[in-house]
Design an enzyme around this catalytic site. Structure first.
Site, PDB file in Angstrom:
ATOM      1  NE  ARG A  43      -2.051   6.445 -12.193  1.00 50.70           N
ATOM      2  CZ  ARG A  43      -1.736   5.222 -12.106  1.00 50.70           C
ATOM      3  NH1 ARG A  43      -1.070   4.952 -10.975  1.00 50.70           N
ATOM      4  NH2 ARG A  43      -1.989   4.264 -12.905  1.00 50.70           N
ATOM      5  CG  ASP A 145      -1.773  -3.402  -2.488  1.00 46.90           C
ATOM      6  OD1 ASP A 145      -1.657  -4.200  -3.358  1.00 46.90           O
ATOM      7  OD2 ASP A 145      -1.747  -2.139  -2.665  1.00 46.90           O
TER       8      ASP A 145
END
Length: 282
Positions: A43, A145
């Protein structure tokens, strides 16, 4: 061909991995397990390539050099955040919410702590719309979030048709608009639902959340599993003043808050109420 540990393009040492674990815990409260090393590499490698770094050490030094307000922190956290969600995931919670709010006289308020790409808050909006009928226009959902990229998807409210297949035909017709032309095969959440939901970027580790008033329900599902026990306990205790006296806290299927704090007691399957409310009722 996928990179192997022995033939990696970018230098990634044990010390680098431990530094990543330390920084993401400090920044977002996420406790990365030791077996997540390959995930971290895959990632973050995209960011290293984009920035021209040849080693994780170089990238991490540059990240820290930016200071607390550096823009790269957002990319760092976004890369290491997991967004696994779907419409009406853990479906047993939604009828419980509907029953809980159906006869409320005051405007209903719900907080979705982990909005991800929007499927959960839109599922909540559908639930409130169907439970409250004409009163749904006064209901509100705060959807937060830490992942800003996921929030952009959530705000748009546009999804492939196959993602709303589990909804009933009536729900699809009532709450979504089918795309045409270039957006054929897509569906967008309708204006009525979009008016109910406010999306905000929020890090649960921040000292001030900026949330006013109290909520009828807090959905904090499948996020606590990424935090260590002390962080979980602190967050649960911070939820207490944000819930109405009879408010409900919804957890994920693999989360158990019973032994973390005496502020909440189990009311149903992964649904909690304040312990003081249970005492008042008895």
């Amino acid at each position: 061909m996928a990179e192997t540990a022995e033939h990696r393009e970018l230098t990634f040492t044990d010390a680098d991995f431990e530094k990543v674990r330390q920084l993401i815990h400090q920044r977002a409260g996420i406790a990365l397990a030791v077996h997540k090393r390959e995930m971290v590499y895959s990632r973050l490698a995209r960011r290293l390539r984009a920035l021209g770094h040849r080693s994780f050490k170089q990238y991490l030094q540059a990240l820290e050099h930016q200071g607390e307000k550096g823009m790269e922190w957002e990319h760092f956290v976004n890369a290491l955040t997991t967004n696994l969600t779907s419409f009406f995931r853990e479906a047993h919670h939604f009828p419980l919410l509907a029953e809980h709010v159906r006869n409320r006289s005051e405007p209903v308020r719900v907080w979705c702590c982990a909005a991800s790409t929007g499927e959960e808050p839109w599922s909540l909006a559908i639930t409130l719309s169907e439970a409250l009928g004409s009163r749904a226009s006064s209901a509100s959902i705060i959807a937060t979030d830490i992942d800003t990229r996921a929030l952009e998807v959530a705000r748009q409210g546009i999804y492939p048709m196959n993602q709303i297949e589990r909804l009933s035909e009536q729900q699809r017709k009532s709450h979504f608009q089918r795309g045409t032309g270039a957006r054929s095969g897509m569906a967008r959440v309708n204006a009525g639902l979009r008016a109910m939901v406010e999306f905000r970027a929020l890090n649960l580790l921040e000292q001030g959340w900026g949330l006013e008033g109290q909520f009828d329900a807090i959905f904090c599902r499948n996020i606590m599993i990424y935090f260590d026990k002390p962080t979980q306990k602190r967050l649960l205790e911070r939820f207490v003043p944000l819930l109405k006296a009879d408010g409900l806290l919804f957890a994920g299927h693999s989360e158990n808050f019973t032994y973390l704090t005496d502020a909440f007691r189990l009311r149903g399957h992964t649904v909690y109420e304040q312990a003081s409310q249970r005492r008042m009722a008895s």
